[in-house]
Design a protein around this motif. Structure first.
Motif, PDB file in Angstrom:
ATOM      1  N   GLU A  59      75.775  93.527 -37.365  1.00 53.76           N
ATOM      2  CA  GLU A  59      74.971  94.237 -36.708  1.00 53.76           C
ATOM      3  C   GLU A  59      73.155  93.469 -37.135  1.00 53.76           C
ATOM      4  N   ILE A  60      72.618  93.603 -36.134  1.00 60.26           N
ATOM      5  CA  ILE A  60      71.119  92.708 -36.144  1.00 60.26           C
ATOM      6  C   ILE A  60      70.281  94.098 -35.826  1.00 60.26           C
ATOM      7  N   LEU A  61      69.356  94.251 -36.896  1.00 60.12           N
ATOM      8  CA  LEU A  61      68.184  95.371 -36.593  1.00 60.12           C
ATOM      9  C   LEU A  61      67.118  94.519 -36.342  1.00 60.12           C
ATOM     10  N   MET A  62      66.210  94.953 -35.298  1.00 63.55           N
ATOM     11  CA  MET A  62      64.795  94.372 -35.232  1.00 63.55           C
ATOM     12  C   MET A  62      63.673  95.554 -35.300  1.00 63.55           C
ATOM     13  N   LEU A  63      62.988  95.632 -36.090  1.00 62.81           N
ATOM     14  CA  LEU A  63      61.537  96.655 -36.170  1.00 62.81           C
ATOM     15  C   LEU A  63      60.667  96.293 -35.110  1.00 62.81           C
ATOM     16  N   ILE A  64      60.819  96.951 -34.097  1.00 63.60           N
ATOM     17  CA  ILE A  64      59.672  96.341 -32.957  1.00 63.60           C
ATOM     18  C   ILE A  64      58.585  96.970 -33.483  1.00 63.60           C
ATOM     19  N   LYS A  65      58.329  98.173 -33.792  1.00 64.11           N
ATOM     20  CA  LYS A  65      57.308  98.976 -34.241  1.00 64.11           C
ATOM     21  C   LYS A  65      57.554  99.774 -35.191  1.00 64.11           C
ATOM     22  N   GLY A  66      56.585  99.804 -36.314  1.00 63.66           N
ATOM     23  CA  GLY A  66      56.782 100.809 -37.320  1.00 63.66           C
ATOM     24  C   GLY A  66      56.974 100.047 -38.990  1.00 63.66           C
ATOM     25  N   ALA A  67      57.334 100.846 -39.940  1.00 60.75           N
ATOM     26  CA  ALA A  67      57.489 100.302 -41.168  1.00 60.75           C
ATOM     27  C   ALA A  67      58.806 101.232 -41.732  1.00 60.75           C
ATOM     28  N   ASP A 103      60.346 102.183 -33.798  1.00 60.14           N
ATOM     29  CA  ASP A 103      61.151 101.641 -32.502  1.00 60.14           C
ATOM     30  C   ASP A 103      62.011 100.686 -33.068  1.00 60.14           C
ATOM     31  N   LEU A 104      63.435 100.803 -33.325  1.00 55.24           N
ATOM     32  CA  LEU A 104      64.360  99.683 -33.553  1.00 55.24           C
ATOM     33  C   LEU A 104      65.192  99.373 -32.565  1.00 55.24           C
ATOM     34  N   LEU A 105      65.338  98.000 -32.514  1.00 57.13           N
ATOM     35  CA  LEU A 105      66.377  97.273 -31.573  1.00 57.13           C
ATOM     36  C   LEU A 105      67.681  97.153 -32.494  1.00 57.13           C
ATOM     37  N   MET A 106      68.864  97.412 -31.858  1.00 55.68           N
ATOM     38  CA  MET A 106      70.081  97.209 -32.557  1.00 55.68           C
ATOM     39  C   MET A 106      71.134  96.427 -31.664  1.00 55.68           C
ATOM     40  N   ILE A 107      71.577  95.184 -32.323  1.00 56.91           N
ATOM     41  CA  ILE A 107      72.679  94.811 -31.793  1.00 56.91           C
ATOM     42  C   ILE A 107      73.696  94.582 -32.357  1.00 56.91           C
ATOM     43  N   ALA A 108      75.049  94.920 -32.197  1.00 51.90           N
ATOM     44  CA  ALA A 108      76.198  94.870 -32.819  1.00 51.90           C
ATOM     45  C   ALA A 108      77.135  93.988 -31.884  1.00 51.90           C
ATOM     46  N   THR A 109      77.918  93.100 -32.904  1.00 51.81           N
ATOM     47  CA  THR A 109      79.076  92.476 -32.099  1.00 51.81           C
ATOM     48  C   THR A 109      80.172  92.364 -33.052  1.00 51.81           C
ATOM     49  N   PRO A 110      81.230  92.408 -32.583  1.00 54.19           N
ATOM     50  CA  PRO A 110      81.606  93.045 -31.102  1.00 54.19           C
ATOM     51  C   PRO A 110      81.117  94.233 -30.827  1.00 54.19           C
ATOM     52  N   GLY A 111      81.335  94.815 -29.461  1.00 53.51           N
ATOM     53  CA  GLY A 111      80.913  96.132 -29.080  1.00 53.51           C
ATOM     54  C   GLY A 111      81.685  97.261 -29.484  1.00 53.51           C
ATOM     55  N   GLY A 112      81.466  98.337 -29.240  1.00 52.51           N
ATOM     56  CA  GLY A 112      82.330  99.583 -29.644  1.00 52.51           C
ATOM     57  C   GLY A 112      81.431 100.573 -30.386  1.00 52.51           C
ATOM     58  N   ILE A 113      80.729 100.322 -31.277  1.00 54.44           N
ATOM     59  CA  ILE A 113      79.886 101.028 -32.077  1.00 54.44           C
ATOM     60  C   ILE A 113      79.015 102.297 -31.355  1.00 54.44           C
ATOM     61  N   GLU A 114      78.834 102.089 -30.037  1.00 59.42           N
ATOM     62  CA  GLU A 114      78.236 103.013 -29.229  1.00 59.42           C
ATOM     63  C   GLU A 114      79.215 104.660 -29.185  1.00 59.42           C
ATOM     64  N   GLY A 115      80.378 104.434 -29.310  1.00 65.73           N
ATOM     65  CA  GLY A 115      81.311 105.510 -29.390  1.00 65.73           C
ATOM     66  C   GLY A 115      80.858 106.286 -30.475  1.00 65.73           C
ATOM     67  N   MET A 116      80.478 105.783 -31.586  1.00 66.65           N
ATOM     68  CA  MET A 116      80.165 106.732 -32.620  1.00 66.65           C
ATOM     69  C   MET A 116      79.075 107.445 -32.495  1.00 66.65           C
ATOM     70  N   PHE A 117      78.128 106.753 -31.947  1.00 67.49           N
ATOM     71  CA  PHE A 117      76.775 107.657 -31.534  1.00 67.49           C
ATOM     72  C   PHE A 117      77.074 108.861 -30.438  1.00 67.49           C
TER      73      PHE A 117
END
Length: 155
Positions: A59-67, A103-117
């Motif tokens: 997983e990669i998380l990028m904090l676009i805005k906030g803390a 505002d957080l951007l998440m990238i997960a590889t490989p795909g599939g985690i969207e099923g949990m959400f």
């Protein structure tokens, strides 16, 4: 197989998520031939998922805005606006939003985690039941099904 996929905003699914925030599925595993999932969180102060780890994806998380405060194992650090963190699978982690909004951007590889959400959250395009909440049992069931291990309460 090489493929390209364009997802316009009206093709992206937005789900109600923890603590009144949302998670938007920008690209799912179907769109990327299983290669990755890209999502975006819009959350408020105090939002914090359970302390957890991923067994199937990095997983990669990028904090676009906030803390936010971030925990990697037992180590605590600050994640500031524009900061990015790489979380290899099987690394226990969690975060807590400390700014009014984030505002957080998440990238997960490989795909599939969207099923949990999708399993635990609620598509905001559908009517909201008055009593909607993500129950801990529902979150745990979805997490388990999609290879997430809940290790403890939010930090």
């Amino acid at each position: 197989m090489t493929m390209a996929y364009l997802a316009q905003p009206d093709q992206q699914q937005t789900l109600e998520w923890l603590d009144g925030g949302t998670f938007s599925v920008l690209l799912d595993s179907q769109a990327t031939n299983g290669q990755l999932t890209v999502g975006r969180f819009a959350v408020n102060k105090g939002e914090a998922p359970p302390f957890h780890m991923h067994t199937r994806e990095d997983e990669i998380l990028m904090l676009i805005k906030g803390a936010a405060l971030l925990w990697l194992g037992e180590e605590q650090m600050e994640l500031s606006e524009g900061g990015i963190v790489y979380l290899p699978r099987n690394i226990p982690h969690g975060y807590r939003i400390t700014s009014d909004t984030a505002d957080l951007l998440m990238i997960a590889t490989p795909g599939g985690i969207e099923g949990m959400f999708r399993q635990a959250g609620r598509d905001i395009s559908t009517p909201r039941p008055d009593d909607f909440t993500i129950q801990p049992e529902k979150l745990a069931e979805a997490a388990n099904r999609y290879g997430q291990v809940l290790l403890g309460p939010p930090r």
